[in-house]
Structure formats: structure tokens, C-alpha cells
Design a protein around this motif. Structure first.
Motif, PDB file in Angstrom:
ATOM      1  N   ARG A 210       0.831  -1.200   0.000  1.00  0.00           N
ATOM      2  CA  ARG A 210       0.000   0.000   0.000  1.00  0.00           C
ATOM      3  C   ARG A 210       0.871   1.256   0.000  1.00  0.00           C
ATOM      4  NH1 ARG A 210      -3.675  -2.340   5.002  1.00  0.00           N
ATOM      5  NH2 ARG A 210      -4.596  -4.102   3.876  1.00  0.00           N
ATOM      6  N   VAL A 211       0.288   2.363  -0.455  1.00  0.00           N
ATOM      7  CA  VAL A 211       0.995   3.652  -0.583  1.00  0.00           C
ATOM      8  C   VAL A 211       2.414   3.453  -1.126  1.00  0.00           C
ATOM      9  CG1 VAL A 211      -0.369   4.919   1.103  1.00  0.00           C
ATOM     10  CG2 VAL A 211       1.580   3.612   1.920  1.00  0.00           C
ATOM     11  N   ARG A 214       4.445   6.500  -2.197  1.00  0.00           N
ATOM     12  CA  ARG A 214       4.664   7.549  -1.203  1.00  0.00           C
ATOM     13  C   ARG A 214       5.537   7.033  -0.058  1.00  0.00           C
ATOM     14  NH1 ARG A 214      -1.339  10.486  -1.000  1.00  0.00           N
ATOM     15  NH2 ARG A 214      -1.475  10.867  -3.249  1.00  0.00           N
ATOM     16  N   ASP A 215       4.899   6.552   1.011  1.00  0.00           N
ATOM     17  CA  ASP A 215       5.652   6.153   2.204  1.00  0.00           C
ATOM     18  C   ASP A 215       6.594   4.984   1.924  1.00  0.00           C
ATOM     19  OD1 ASP A 215       3.970   8.030   3.216  1.00  0.00           O
ATOM     20  OD2 ASP A 215       2.844   6.691   4.522  1.00  0.00           O
ATOM     21  N   GLY A 286       3.952   9.365   7.637  1.00  0.00           N
ATOM     22  CA  GLY A 286       3.790   9.914   6.296  1.00  0.00           C
ATOM     23  C   GLY A 286       4.886  10.870   5.883  1.00  0.00           C
TER      24      GLY A 286
END
Length: 322
Positions: A210-211, A214-215, A286
Motif C-alpha cells: 500500500r501507498v 509515497r511512504d 507519512g
């Protein structure tokens, strides 16, 4: 965001030292106001339990804390340059804390622990270069350690406690809070030496990670480009940080030197936290990987930071030519 960031970087690179000093306080005040607005019900946008974003209509959602980092750097540099560039006096040290604490407090209660730590690293880097006394730092460190139990009890949100517990043992909840951490480790390890190839990572393409953009962008890169790709990225970051340190050495005044150091600490700490999350050395938070993760506010603010660094270098070149 890339076009906007490049445009602002170009403008920042042309800024004169006097312009940056004049803008420091208004910019800081505007960022502090934006951080207050973020926390107001119905104004700030909440995602995954954190209220960090402001909607600007057609311009999309923006994260004021990203720009507050630059504002804090500029104001700290202005403060110390106007006080002889010296942090040895306790009064000057406490006043520099008074600059940092309001924005850190507003960011912390969003809640955003990772960004709060980035602010702390920026402040620490600036005051060390400004000549802070070791004794003062040790005393402040001891006070912070004494306050940690109270921060843990009253300042840490429930979901942050879960993330910290998952950091120790992600298998205690492998299908929920520990899922992303475990999948990140699997993705990072499965890339081995040379990776599986661009867009060929199983964890990423099957959306187990997931993500991912980004992260956990570092886990994605590790799966697709392997150990070699990760080392190339590390080399690029080291080169960028060395150029930032070089800009600090070339700065002809205290303010320019402290601004460059603050920007170096900003990039270094964000890089460290993001990668530490991916290798399970830090709780999931985040924090984007500079210039790599998806995130408009972070990208634009980092481009502005590079423009300021370039301004410092260009000023040095102009001075040498004269």
C-alpha cells in the motif's frame, strides 16, 4: 507540481540575501496561520487519522507543514545572524526554541510525529553550527527525556501507539496494522541484487504494498531495481547533501551558512526517516522520500529549498568575480 516547483526554484535562486531576510518573518507567520487553519473543523482535510491538508480549490490539497520547514529555517538563520551568529548564550538558545516550538506543536497535534522530528533535526543542526554550548544541549536533552513518559501518555494518538507496537512485532497483526510493514520487507528483500525490473515487482503490481508511491517508495525501488538500484539512489543523495554542505562552506555570511545547513538537515532527516520506515527501524509515518515519493507539497517545497541553495552558491560566484 514539477513545473511549479521548477519555476519557484528559479525565482528562489535569484533571491538576494536581504530579500530572504525580509521575507522570513512574514513567510513564517503565514505558515503558522495555515497550520492553525488545518486544525479547524471543516477546514483541514483528514486522511488516515491525520489532519494535515488544506484544500485550495483547483490547486488541489496542500500540506502547510512542508513550507513551514523552509520558513523556520529562514527565520532561525535571520535570528542568529542578527545576534552575531552565536548560540552559546542561553537566552539566544531559548529564543531560537521559541521560533521552532509553535510550529512543531501545531504539527505534532495534527498528529504528525515524523515531521515534528524533522523540525527538531533542523533546529539542532542550525544551533550546532551557530556554536551552541554542549552543556546547554545536555540539559535540554535530559529535560526532553524526563518529559517522554508524559508525551507518551498524553501526546501520542492511539493509532501511533499501534504503529510503534507493530514496529517491534509486525506479526502480532499481520492482516491489519502490520500488513504494510511486512509487505514492505518482502518487497525490499525480493529485489535481491539487481531487482525484478521496472513495473515487474509482484508486491507492487498486485497491490500488496500500500501507498507504494509515497511512504513505501523505497521498498518499491528495492523490489524493482534491487540492491544496486538502492545504492545508486544513496549515492545521488550523498552527492546532493555534499553539495548542500559545500554551499554552507561557500556562504559569505552567517545567515547563508545557517540556511544551507538547515536545508541539508531537512533533506537528510526526511530521507533517513522514510528509509528507516521501509526497513522497520522507525514506525510508519507519512514522510515522503525527497524528490522520489509522490507528493506535490513536498516536491514544490524541496525545489524551493534547492533554489535557495543555488542562490547562496551564485552569490559566492558573483563575489569571486568582483
Amino acid at each position: 507540481h514539477i513545473v511549479l516547483g521548477l519555476g519557484l526554484m528559479s525565482l528562489a535562486s535569484r533571491a538576494r540575501p536581504l530579500d530572504l531576510r525580509r521575507l522570513a518573518l512574514p513567510f513564517y507567520a503565514a505558515c503558522a496561520l495555515a497550520l492553525v487553519l488545518v486544525l479547524l473543523p471543516g477546514v483541514g482535510q483528514t486522511v488516515n487519522g491525520s489532519q494535515r491538508w488544506l484544500s485550495l480549490g483547483p490547486l488541489g490539497s496542500w500540506q502547510p507543514s512542508e513550507f513551514a520547514k523552509i520558513a523556520t529555517i529562514l527565520l532561525l538563520a535571520r535570528f542568529f545572524s542578527e545576534h552575531g551568529g552565536d548560540a552559546r548564550e542561553l537566552k539566544a538558545l531559548l529564543l531560537s526554541l521559541a521560533i521552532m516550538v509553535p510550529v512543531v506543536g501545531l504539527v505534532f497535534i495534527q498528529p504528525d510525529l515524523g515531521t515534528s522530528l524533522v523540525f527538531g533535526a533542523i533546529w539542532l543542526g542550525v544551533v550546532i553550527v551557530a556554536g551552541v554550548s554542549r552543556r546547554h544541549l545536555l540539559v535540554m536533552g535530559a529535560i526532553f527525556l524526563a518529559l517522554l513518559p508524559f508525551i507518551w501518555t498524553f501526546g501520542i494518538a492511539d493509532y501511533q501507539v499501534q504503529r510503534i507496537s507493530v514496529l517491534v512485532d509486525p506479526n502480532r497483526d499481520p492482516l491489519d496494522t502490520g500488513f504494510t510493514t511486512l509487505q514492505g520487507e518482502i518487497a525490499l528483500g525480493s529485489g535481491q541484487v539487481f531487482g525484478k525490473g521496472f513495473t515487474k515487482g509482484d508486491q507492487t503490481q498486485l497491490e500488496y504494498l500500500r501507498v507504494a508511491t509515497r511512504d513505501f517508495i523505497f521498498s518499491l525501488m528495492g523490489e524493482e531495481f534491487g540492491f544496486v538500484g538502492a545504492m545508486v539512489m544513496f549515492a545521488l543523495f550523498i552527492l546532493l547533501l555534499m553539495r548542500g554542505i559545500r554551499a554552507a562552506q561557500l556562504a559569505g555570511d552567517t545567515a547563508g551558512q545557517l540556511v544551507a545547513v538547515g536545508i541539508v538537515m531537512l533533506i537528510l532527516m526526511q530521507t533517513f526517516i522514510n528509509i528507516a520506515v521501509n526497513v522497520r527501524l522507525f514506525p510508519v509515518t507519512g514522510i515522503p522520500l525527497p524528490f522520489v515519493s509522490q507528493g506535490g507539497s513536498s516536491l514544490v517545497s524541496l525545489f524551493v529549498s534547492l533554489g535557495i541553495l543555488q542562490s547562496i552558491v551564485m552569490r559566492h560566484r558573483a563575489y569571486r568575480q568582483t
